[in-house]
Design an enzyme around this catalytic site. Sequence first.
Site, PDB file in Angstrom:
ATOM      1  N   ASP A   6      -2.230  -1.544  10.238  1.00 33.14           N
ATOM      2  CA  ASP A   6      -2.330  -1.561   8.773  1.00 33.14           C
ATOM      3  C   ASP A   6      -2.821  -2.909   8.234  1.00 33.14           C
ATOM      4  O   ASP A   6      -3.052  -3.041   7.031  1.00 33.14           O
ATOM      5  CB  ASP A   6      -0.951  -1.292   8.140  1.00 33.14           C
ATOM      6  CG  ASP A   6      -0.509   0.150   8.288  1.00 33.14           C
ATOM      7  OD1 ASP A   6      -1.338   0.990   8.692  1.00 33.14           O
ATOM      8  OD2 ASP A   6       0.668   0.428   8.004  1.00 33.14           O
ATOM      9  N   ALA A  27       3.826  -1.524   4.138  1.00 32.94           N
ATOM     10  CA  ALA A  27       3.013  -2.523   4.838  1.00 32.94           C
ATOM     11  C   ALA A  27       3.306  -3.956   4.389  1.00 32.94           C
ATOM     12  O   ALA A  27       2.408  -4.794   4.358  1.00 32.94           O
ATOM     13  CB  ALA A  27       1.520  -2.212   4.720  1.00 32.94           C
ATOM     14  N   LYS A  71       0.850  -1.206   0.000  1.00 29.69           N
ATOM     15  CA  LYS A  71       0.000   0.000   0.000  1.00 29.69           C
ATOM     16  C   LYS A  71       0.872   1.237   0.000  1.00 29.69           C
ATOM     17  O   LYS A  71       2.040   1.214   0.393  1.00 29.69           O
ATOM     18  CB  LYS A  71      -0.930   0.047   1.219  1.00 29.69           C
ATOM     19  CG  LYS A  71      -0.251   0.019   2.598  1.00 29.69           C
ATOM     20  CD  LYS A  71       0.221   1.355   3.132  1.00 29.69           C
ATOM     21  CE  LYS A  71       0.959   1.229   4.456  1.00 29.69           C
ATOM     22  NZ  LYS A  71       1.769   2.401   4.823  1.00 29.69           N
ATOM     23  N   GLY A 115       5.075  -6.278   5.996  1.00 35.80           N
ATOM     24  CA  GLY A 115       4.853  -7.184   7.127  1.00 35.80           C
ATOM     25  C   GLY A 115       3.368  -7.381   7.376  1.00 35.80           C
ATOM     26  O   GLY A 115       2.898  -8.501   7.643  1.00 35.80           O
ATOM     27  N   GLY A 163       9.726  -0.764   4.804  1.00 32.79           N
ATOM     28  CA  GLY A 163       9.718   0.390   3.928  1.00 32.79           C
ATOM     29  C   GLY A 163       8.559   1.338   4.012  1.00 32.79           C
ATOM     30  O   GLY A 163       8.503   2.295   3.261  1.00 32.79           O
ATOM     31  N   GLY A 164       7.577   1.124   4.887  1.00 33.62           N
ATOM     32  CA  GLY A 164       6.408   2.013   4.854  1.00 33.62           C
ATOM     33  C   GLY A 164       5.396   1.592   3.806  1.00 33.62           C
ATOM     34  O   GLY A 164       4.502   2.356   3.454  1.00 33.62           O
TER      35      GLY A 164
HETATM   36  O1  C5P Z   1      -0.235  -1.111  14.899  1.00 35.09           O
HETATM   37  P1  C5P Z   1       1.200  -1.338  14.594  1.00 35.09           P
HETATM   38  O2  C5P Z   1       1.789  -2.493  15.366  1.00 35.09           O
HETATM   39  O3  C5P Z   1       1.494  -1.427  13.122  1.00 35.09           O
HETATM   40  O4  C5P Z   1       1.963  -0.037  15.079  1.00 35.09           O
HETATM   41  C1  C5P Z   1       3.352   0.005  15.177  1.00 35.09           C
HETATM   42  C2  C5P Z   1       3.742   1.215  16.008  1.00 35.09           C
HETATM   43  O5  C5P Z   1       3.441   2.414  15.269  1.00 35.09           O
HETATM   44  C3  C5P Z   1       2.980   1.363  17.304  1.00 35.09           C
HETATM   45  O6  C5P Z   1       3.614   0.657  18.342  1.00 35.09           O
HETATM   46  C4  C5P Z   1       3.019   2.848  17.538  1.00 35.09           C
HETATM   47  O7  C5P Z   1       4.287   3.234  18.055  1.00 35.09           O
HETATM   48  C5  C5P Z   1       2.947   3.416  16.142  1.00 35.09           C
HETATM   49  N1  C5P Z   1       1.575   3.778  15.723  1.00 35.09           N
HETATM   50  C6  C5P Z   1       0.970   4.896  16.274  1.00 35.09           C
HETATM   51  N2  C5P Z   1      -0.294   5.249  15.890  1.00 35.09           N
HETATM   52  C7  C5P Z   1      -0.952   4.520  14.959  1.00 35.09           C
HETATM   53  C8  C5P Z   1      -0.355   3.390  14.364  1.00 35.09           C
HETATM   54  C9  C5P Z   1       0.924   3.035  14.770  1.00 35.09           C
HETATM   55  O8  C5P Z   1       1.555   5.569  17.127  1.00 35.09           O
HETATM   56  N3  C5P Z   1      -2.169   4.905  14.583  1.00 35.09           N
END
Ligand code: C5P
Length: 299
Positions: A137, A101, A10, A103, A98-99
């Site tokens: 994500d 998604a 994405k 993983g 890489g941003g």
């Molecule tokens: O949800 P996910 O595990 O992908 O998020 C990884 C990290 O990104 C979280 O631990 C948090 O530090 C940050 N994050 C956030 N706010 C979001 C999504 C992710 O701060 N809405």
Amino acid sequence: MSVTVRVPAKVNVQLAVGAARPDGFHDLANVFLAVSLYDVVTVTPADALTVTCSGPDADRVPLDGTNLAARAAELLASRHGIEPRVHIHIEKDIPVAGGMAGGSADGAGALLACDRLWGTGSSPSDLLELCAELGSDVPFSLAGGAALGIGRGEQLSSLEVGGAFHWVFAVADGGLSTPAVYREFDRLAAGRAVPEPAADPVLIDALRAGDVNALAASLANGLQPAALSLRPELATTLDAGLAGGALAALVSGSGPTTAFLVDSQESADKVAAGLLASGTCRAARVASSPAPGATVLGD
Ligand code: C5P
């Protein structure tokens, strides 16, 4: 018997980030667009949970219990009181760390594949709920297409896309940690009022109309200043893509991959060649959008 699922990467065409919440997450207005770079996840019955990975960046993928595909299999198995006796193989084509998604794509793919393999019969909404437990994500990786994600990005409503958009992605050396980028966002925002994140109606209209120039003018990533603060050299990559003819450039999600919107497949090839020649990235990938979400192959 095995089950194979293909899952897209994405790009965030809008990522509006609110202030840090008490739980450490940030409220978002996150407009996701799935693009035609895919990982392929195959699950096969095995004695124990194991993960392997192939592809050019395979050595950068963790194969232990931190891999989202392994966590997805464990989560689904525990919900159904069964053991996750499965081998997961990931054919990795999405840039790693890489941003984009990648993983999350593997998590969504493994969840859908295991559900089919084990006959656990999850409904689409059951699967989306499990995805949200795995990461912010992950639901979008399952859904694909285009969607607005609110909350921490996991509460999706799908969006209409009126035409194909063409992209180039510049893959940077090394990764960027998503939590580190959000921490840098907080540091840069300290002492300032952070507005409530809201979807941009002009951008939503541009997607619906398939209007590439309007989309180019409204692309926005609230994490970009934080990513550039941690990796200032990404600004040179953004400039190189714009100099090469891209309509617009932005950091993809939390980076370090950078995304370039172009007006055609031909422009995409030209911008990709220019980016590679500039020496400001490790690889350049061409893709189009929207792409479908997680799809069982052979169905
Ligand atoms: O949800 P996910 O595990 O992908 O998020 C990884 C990290 O990104 C979280 O631990 C948090 O530090 C940050 N994050 C956030 N706010 C979001 C999504 C992710 O701060 N809405």
